[in-house]
Structure formats: C-alpha cells, structure tokens
Write an enzyme that holds these catalytic residues in place. Structure first.
Site, PDB file in Angstrom:
ATOM      1  N   MET A 164      -7.620   9.090   9.463  1.00 50.15           N
ATOM      2  CA  MET A 164      -7.295   9.436   8.711  1.00 50.15           C
ATOM      3  C   MET A 164      -8.314  10.372   8.661  1.00 50.15           C
ATOM      4  SD  MET A 164      -8.801   6.234   6.426  1.00 50.15           S
ATOM      5  CE  MET A 164      -9.506   4.747   8.033  1.00 50.15           C
TER       6      MET A 164
ATOM      7  N   ASP B 223       0.631  -1.360   0.015  1.00 48.67           N
ATOM      8  CA  ASP B 223      -0.580   0.105   0.077  1.00 48.67           C
ATOM      9  C   ASP B 223       0.784   1.262   0.223  1.00 48.67           C
ATOM     10  OD1 ASP B 223      -2.187  -1.274  -0.293  1.00 48.67           O
ATOM     11  OD2 ASP B 223      -2.426  -1.149   1.659  1.00 48.67           O
TER      12      ASP B 223
ATOM     13  N   LYS C 181      -4.007   3.135  -3.948  1.00 50.31           N
ATOM     14  CA  LYS C 181      -4.417   4.183  -4.636  1.00 50.31           C
ATOM     15  C   LYS C 181      -5.303   4.646  -3.216  1.00 50.31           C
ATOM     16  CE  LYS C 181      -5.152   3.492  -9.742  1.00 50.31           C
ATOM     17  NZ  LYS C 181      -6.199   2.203  -9.720  1.00 50.31           N
TER      18      LYS C 181
END
Ligand code: SAH
Length: 467
Positions: free
Chosen positions: A380, A247, A269
């Site tokens: 996040m 990742d 991505k």
C-alpha cells in the site's frame, strides 16, 4: 460405461494367481493388502514371492496351470506373460463362472484392476476400461495430490463416532454436522494428527449443533491473483462454501474456482472505509448464524495486512467456528514473479513487510530500513512513494539504493519497474503505476540472475542437442 466399478471384499477368501514373475508379484501385493488368501500357480517363483510362500503368507503350487487349480477360487489373475497360457486360464475361469483378470489384456478379462489411491478406509479407483492405463495412472496421481495424507485417519475418526452422533442428533442435523466435521476445524486437527484437540472440537461442535445449528467461517488467503497459487485447502473449502465474501484484491480467476452456485458478496471498499470492517464482522456473524458455510476470501494472506486477526476476534466473540487457510502474500508472489529473492547470502539477510499507508507514528525506525542489506517490502505504498523516499534519504539511504516496483504481480498485465531512490520518481512519472503494486527496497531489488545465451548453448551441446 464398459465396466461397473465395485469394491470386492476378499477377506481371507481364495484367489488364484497364475504366473510367478514380477507382474504377479505386484498383483499379489494388492490382493494381500485386501486380505485375500492367495495361491500362486507357476513352475518358477520370483524370489520375493518365494519368501512370502516360505513365511506361509501365500500358498505356492509349483506346476504348470491346469483348470483344476481354480477349484473354490473367487477370482483368478493370469500374469504369465504368455498369451496362450493366459487365454487357457481365461477360458477355464469363464467356464466355471469365476471372475478373471488377464494382466494388460482387457479382451481376455472379465474384470480389470483400477489405478488405486489408498487412504483406507477411503479408496479411490480409477479405470480406463483398458484403453489408456497410463492416463488412468496420471489421473490417479492428480487425485493423490488432492487428497490429504491422513484422510484415512479422518474416516476412521468419523466412523468411530457415528453411533454416538446418531444418538445425539436427528437425521437432518446429522448431515450438516458431518459436513462441518469433514470440512471444518475438526478435520483440520485430525489431518494434522492432533487427536485430542480434535476430540474436544468435535464435542464442542456437537454441542453447538444441538443448540443452534451454527454455520462456520473459512478465512482463506486467495494469494496474489494467479489462481494456480491457491493452496489445495483453499480450493477444497471454496468448493464447499455456500457464501463467499471477497475483497477488491481477489481476482476473478480465483472466484471462478469456487463452487458455482455459491452466493458472492463483494465487501471490498477502499482501504479503511469508515465502518466497513464492522459491517463485515456483522455480516460474517449473521451468515454463519444462519447455518451457512461462509468463505471469507482475502487477497494474499489473511494475516498480512489483511485484518484477519480482527475478523477471528469477532468470530470467537460470537462462538462461531472458523478455519484459517494461509495464502501466498503479495510480497512472496511478487518476488517470485520478478525473480527477485527477498533474502540472499550476499545481498540481504533480513526482510520487513511494511504498511506504507500507516501514519508516521506507527512506523518503526527508518535507519534500519536505510541499510541496503535489509530488504523492505512496502504494501500500500505506491501513492506514498515521495514520502517514503524522503524518509529513507533522511535516515541515511544513498541515492543509488535499489528500488523495484511490481505492479499486478502474478496477474495479467504484470509490470516490473527497477530503479533507485534517485531516479524512481522520474521513472514512475513517465510510466504511472497502477494498483495493486508493491515496492521492494534494498540491494536485492537490483538482483538479476544472469542468463547468458552461452550457458544455454553449452547445456544443449552437452546434451547432444544440435543448435
Ligand atoms: N493480505 C494481502 C495484502 C493486502 S494490503 C497480502 O497478503 O498480500 C494491499 C496491498 O497489497 C496492495 O496495496 C499492494 O501493495 C499489495 N498487493 C496485493 N496484491 C498485489 C499484487 N497482485 N501485486 C502487487 N501488489 C499487490
């Protein structure tokens, strides 16, 4: 190479140890562990050796050394501590062609004892040809730390099944099979002491090997970035993998720890990119189906906002064997890096890991998070900072509610920002936050262990170190 390392089978054969002190005691212990029939020649005997002699576990000749004592010996160890005597033993042994070790004297020895890691039947011997025994022992300790405690049990487990596997598989398939056993779920189960499950997993593995020659997947947590924070198992499996799917959050330094000739495929991505996860599932299934050992490497821990659960569902649905290796999740890496405890007897007794990216509906009750005695770690979440502040304030959090932002935790360029709900927006406007970053909210975010120079000076004075 000054010496050829060999493993000598001593099983009940006679070995003479000249000398009866502390050093002899240690050598006798190793010789007896290898099943030797030990005779100790010495005028006096260490009490523990005396007890062993009394129990008939070794023979004792109470005398000064004479060459006649070497009759029939397959090896001799001189441990008298007296160089003249040791030299006589060495000479007598050489004349009779008997291998001799003089403790701590490579010059007088025809063989030397290595530093040993014993996971019988797996044994690792480390030698320095007498140049640096301390260094050899240090290397031994490093190897010791790398090898699982129950490695010997695994070797015996495999040994006991060799014949059955030999009958079931051809030579080529057999090699791949044993490699998968040694590095996959079966080994993990044996190493954990779950013999019955291991037995079943091996039977299943044998069946799949006979049918298809399937590969396998290692779902590995790569930790927050610093490669020293990888687990030993992650390292072992990274060294074994044929292909690595990684990742965006997996650091280059971690990738460097993988097998050099492994194929690397970048699959990271932007979060939630359309169809990306299905693409990864298909790739895992295809590569493992080709018989490859696939390392699926994820930042932090695979089961903390890592979609690891979905990946093992896909693997299980296709009957592909997999192993999950935990990693240090970003919250733990960041907390340690910022020296900010997530729980603390005075400050917080619970902690939540929250996805700051999730839509409102998916989030729990923010009134609970507004309590500063509850630590909230937001993954996040930096881009959503204004929304998070607004929600917490609406749920009753005070403007002084502490906030810390840890950017690039454990990576080069790590940065720690501390503030409050009231001033963090202004702080981040002045110093924009770069990803990856975590928010830590609650009283612990203001924690700092006070390090007064005075304490250090006092400690130095107490230890008698001049200032
Ligand atoms: N599985 C990962 C989390 C993946 S979600 C884990 O267990 O750590 C991605 C989020 O993790 C990022 O948006 C960021 O909030 C956090 N993160 C990952 N690595 C980080 C790091 N080195 N420093 C700070 N935050 C990090």
């Amino acid at each position: 190479m000054e010496y050829l390392p060999v493993f000598l089978r001593l099983g009940a054969r006679p070995v003479v140890v000249v000398g009866g002190g502390q050093v002899a005691l240690r050598k006798v212990a190793w010789l007896r562990r290898a099943g030797a029939h030990v005779t100790v020649v010495a005028p006096r005997l260490h009490p523990q050796l005396g007890e062993q002699a009394a129990r008939g576990e070794l023979e004792y000749i109470a005398a000064a050394f004479s060459p006649a004592h070497l009759a029939g010996a397959v090896a001799v160890v001189a441990a008298t501590g007296d160089r003249t005597t040791n030299a006589r033993v060495s000479r007598a042994a050489c004349e009779r062609g008997v291998p001799v070790n003089v403790v701590d004297d490579a010059e007088l020895s025809s063989f030397i004892f290595p530093a040993i890691v014993d996971r019988s039947p797996i044994v690792v011997a480390v030698g320095s040809a007498g140049h640096a025994p301390v260094l050899a022992r240090r290397v031994r300790e490093q190897i010791e730390a790398l090898l699982p405690e129950r490695l010997g049990a695994l070797a015996r487990f495999m040994g006991a099944r060799r014949e059955a596997v030999r009958r079931a598989l051809g030579a080529f398939a057999r090699r791949g099979f044993w490699e998968r056993i040694a590095s996959g779920p079966v080994a993990t189960l044996v190493l954990r002491g779950e013999g019955e499950r291991a037995e079943r997993a091996l039977a299943r593995e044998l069946l799949t090997s006979r049918l298809t020659g399937l590969g396998e997947v290692y779902l590995i947590g790569a930790g927050p970035g610093d490669p020293d924070l990888l687990t030993l198992r992650a390292l072992q499996l990274l060294q074994r993998a044929d292909v690595i799917l990684y990742d965006r959050l997996v650091s280059e330094a971690v990738l460097e720890r993988a097998r050099r000739d492994a194929q690397r495929i970048f699959v990271g991505k932007a979060y939630g990119a359309h169809g990306q996860q299905e693409h990864i599932h298909a790739l895992l299934v295809r590569l493992a189906g080709e018989g490859k050992r696939v390392a699926r490497l994820k930042g932090g821990d695979p089961f903390v906002f890592g979609r690891g659960g979905e990946e093992i569902e896909a693997l299980a649905a296709h009957g592909i064997p997999y192993t999950v290796v935990p990693g240090i999740t970003a919250a733990l890496g960041a907390a340690a890096a910022a020296e900010l405890p997530l729980t603390h007897r005075r400050l917080a007794s619970s902690v939540s890991f929250v996805n700051g990216h999730a839509g409102d509906g998916a989030l729990p009750d923010w009134r609970f998070f507004a309590n500063p005695r509850h630590t909230v770690v937001v993954y996040m979440g930096v881009a959503q900072l204004p929304g998070i502040i607004a929600r917490l304030r609406a749920a009753g959090a005070a403007p002084g509610h502490p906030v810390a932002i840890i950017e690039r935790a454990t990576l080069p360029g790590q940065r720690i920002l501390r503030g409050t709900l009231g001033d963090i927006t202004a702080l981040t406007a002045a110093q924009p936050v770069q990803p990856p970053a975590l928010l830590i909210l609650g009283d612990v975010a203001a924690f700092a262990a006070t390090d007064t120079g005075a304490a250090l000076t006092a400690a130095a004075a107490a230890a008698g170190v001049p200032a």
